[in-house]
Structure formats: structure tokens, C-alpha cells
Design an enzyme around this catalytic site. Structure first.
Site, short mmCIF file in Angstrom:
data_model
loop_
_atom_site.label_atom_id
_atom_site.label_comp_id
_atom_site.label_asym_id
_atom_site.label_seq_id
_atom_site.Cartn_x
_atom_site.Cartn_y
_atom_site.Cartn_z
N ALA A 160 1.09 -1.07 -0.02
CA ALA A 160 0.18 -0.06 0.10
C ALA A 160 1.02 1.29 0.26
O ALA A 160 2.10 1.28 0.79
CB ALA A 160 -0.86 0.13 1.31
N LYS A 161 0.52 2.34 -0.77
CA LYS A 161 1.34 3.45 -0.91
C LYS A 161 0.72 4.52 0.29
O LYS A 161 0.02 5.41 0.01
CB LYS A 161 1.25 4.18 -2.36
CG LYS A 161 2.28 4.90 -2.80
CD LYS A 161 2.43 5.40 -4.13
CE LYS A 161 3.49 6.40 -4.65
NZ LYS A 161 4.83 6.40 -4.12
N THR A 162 1.13 4.28 1.40
CA THR A 162 0.82 4.81 2.62
C THR A 162 1.79 6.00 2.87
O THR A 162 3.06 5.86 2.87
CB THR A 162 0.52 3.97 3.78
OG1 THR A 162 0.05 2.97 3.37
CG2 THR A 162 -0.07 4.66 4.85
#
Ligand code: PMP
Length: 307
Positions: A160-162
Site C-alpha cells: 500500500a502506498k501509505t
């Protein structure tokens, strides 16, 4: 970089176009305190057919997917985000640019639970050149293996590109730069090669390509996916679930980074070991990549969303 309202006079926020000065959030926003945001970086290329957004659908999907583990729901359809992005490009008369969508928990309460925090969302677009420098694309970069390890995917979802994840990228990148390197290379908890702070890694050996698999704790890069497709279409064998040990970096025939920002950037040195100038495989893939994204070929047209 550094930009201001000269570069970004309009931002799309929560369904409306607002001026630079009005694109504000509250200092007690959940996302600021706990890193609970998800974002994308997308490039739009200047082509003969006008500005063309590279792989919009895949980036949009990753944005929505990134919110899943955090229960962060975006209540705007991807089509609305796409149209808003195109309108930003039109209004600002951008040709090639970088697009930054971000969704995050806004303010309601400041417990760690985001229970009643609203999802806020914004998109900005601005001109952006080669991330690691024009020269890097030709001459390659020097990278330092970081003393910081990547989070394991058992600790935090690495696919996830958090926003919060990027403190690790910052530590690795700044450490490398403080030692005179251009970028870092980050190992995973097992000590195998994961990726760069904002790039995936490819290794070339005996004419075949190797790139760490998702189980190594990497982001499933869209440029990585594109380069795998391009390479296979050119007849290369690509091992896309490789485990790469640190030592293999030193004996590689060629190494390169991929990423939206970094595009296809050769790596010429790892720590004190020279890998060599941009090699023939990297050069072929890089030149094919730029022919595709700048639309000097009709191939892969379904990867583009024309403004
Ligand atoms: N890994 C990390 C940690 C990144 O931040 C990025 C940039 N999004 C990448 C890899 C490359 O992904 P993409 O090709 O989708 O930009």
C-alpha cells in the site's frame, strides 16, 4: 524542487477546484498525526496527441487499494478523479507533468482510531523533470545500501502506498545523500534486496532480468510492471519473483531502478563497488520505455489516457 502558486495555481480538493491559497487542512487532521494517508505519483507525458497520462487506471486502482487496510474509503469514483486530473492539466496548460493524488483521514477526533474522521482527498499537478537528474538517465547513479531495513509486510502493508511508510524512505535516502550518494538501496528484514526509497530494482545477469518479488516487501511498482511487459515483449526472460542477495549486486552485469519519478535509471555503483556504465540491456529497455511514453510508437496505446 520547491514550488508555489506560480506552478500550481489550482488544486482539486474534495470535489472542487480551489486556488492554491485555499487548499488548506486543519492542523489536527488525523493523517498529519498518524501518517494515515495514501497517495499516488503519476506522470503525464507531452506527446504529439497532446498530454498523455501514463497508466491512469493502474494508479487509480492502487490508490483505492492502498486505503483498504486502513478502512480509508474514497467516496469519489475513479472517473471523477480522472476527469478532475485532466481538467487540472487543461486549466494550468501543462504539457508534461507529475500528478499527485492524496487521500487521508481529516479531522474529527485525535484518538488513533480514525472512527469518525472524514476521508479528505486532493489532486495537484505540476511540471517535473528527471527525478534523479538528466545526467543520471545516461550515466547512472551511485547508490548506498542503507543501514535502515525496509518494514516487513508482516509489520505494515508494504504493497500500500501509505504516507506514513515514507519516513523509512526519507531515512534511507538522506543517509545515502549525506555520504555523497544519489540514492539508497534498502534491504528487507532478511537482508535481501527490496527496493529503493521510491524505486524498484532490476538486475541483469547473463542477458536475463531479475527483480525482487512482492514477497520481498516491495511496492508493486507500475513502472516495474511496465518494464517487465516491455522486456518480455522484446524477448527477454524476466524473473519477477526473484530473491536477490546483497552480494549479487556486486557481481551483476547491470542494475537499474524503475519508478514513476525515476523512470528507468541505470545504477553504476553500489557502495564502493563499480557495476559499470549503462549497459546494453538497460539502454535498450530505457530507450524503448521513452519511445513508448513519449508516443513515438503506437504500441501499448491502452496504457495512455489522453487529456
Ligand atoms: N517503491 C517505492 C517505495 C515507491 O515509492 C515507488 C514510487 N511509487 C516505487 C517503488 C515505484 O513505483 P511506480 O513505478 O508505480 O512509481
Amino acid at each position: 524542487m520547491g514550488f508555489d502558486e506560480m506552478d500550481v495555481d489550482t488544486i482539486w480538493m474534495d470535489g472542487e477546484f480551489v486556488d492554491w491559497d485555499d487548499a488548506q487542512i486543519h492542523v489536527l487532521s488525523h493523517g498529519l498525526h498518524y501518517g494515515t494517508g495514501v497517495f499516488e505519483g503519476i506522470r503525464c507525458y507531452d506527446t504529439e496527441e497532446g498530454p498523455a497520462i501514463f497508466r491512469w487506471d493502474e494508479h487509480a486502482k492502487r490508490l483505492y487499494d492502498s486505503g483498504q487496510p486502513y478502512g480509508l474509503e474514497i467516496d469519489h469514483e475513479p472517473e471523477e478523479l480522472e476527469e478532475a486530473t485532466k481538467e487540472l492539466i487543461r486549466r494550468q496548460e501543462l504539457e508534461s507533468c507529475y500528478i499527485r493524488p492524496i487521500a487521508f483521514y481529516g479531522y474529527d477526533s485525535l484518538g488513533v482510531s480514525p472512527k469518525d474522521c472524514p476521508t479528505r482527498i486532493a489532486i495537484a499537478a505540476w511540471p517535473w523533470g528527471a527525478y534523479l537528474g538528466e545526467e543520471a538517465l545516461e550515466k547512472g547513479v551511485k547508490v548506498k545500501v542503507s543501514s535502515w531495513r525496509k518494514h516487513a509486510s508482516s509489520q505494515i502493508p508494504t504493497n500500500a502506498k501509505t504516507t506514513g511508510l515514507y519516513v523509512n524512505s526519507l531515512l534511507a535516502g538522506e543517509e545515502a545523500r549525506s555520504h555523497g550518494y544519489v540514492e539508497a538501496l534498502v534491504l528487507n528484514k532478511e537482508g535481501n534486496v527490496a527496493e529503493g526509497p521510491g524505486e524498484n530494482l532490476f538486475l541483469v545477469r547473463d542477458g536475463e532480468l531479475y527483480t525482487p518479488g512482492l514477497a520481498e516487501g516491495i511496492l508493486d511498482g507500475i513502472t516495474r510492471n511496465s518494464v517487465i511487459t516491455i522486456a518480455r515483449d522484446l524477448g527477454y526472460t524476466v524473473h519477477d519473483e526473484a530473491t536477490i542477495s546483497r552480494g549479487e549486486l556486486h557481481t551483476a552485469d547491470e542494475l537499474f531502478f524503475t519508478g514513476t519519478a525515476a523512470e528507468v535509471t541505470p545504477i553504476r555503483q553500489v557502495d564502493n563497488v563499480t557495476v559499470g556504465e549503462r549497459g546494453p540491456v538497460t539502454e535498450e529497455l530505457q530507450s524503448r520505455f521513452f519511445d513508448i511514453v513519449e508516443r513515438r510508437t503506437d504500441d501499448y496505446d491502452d496504457w495512455f489516457s489522453y487529456v
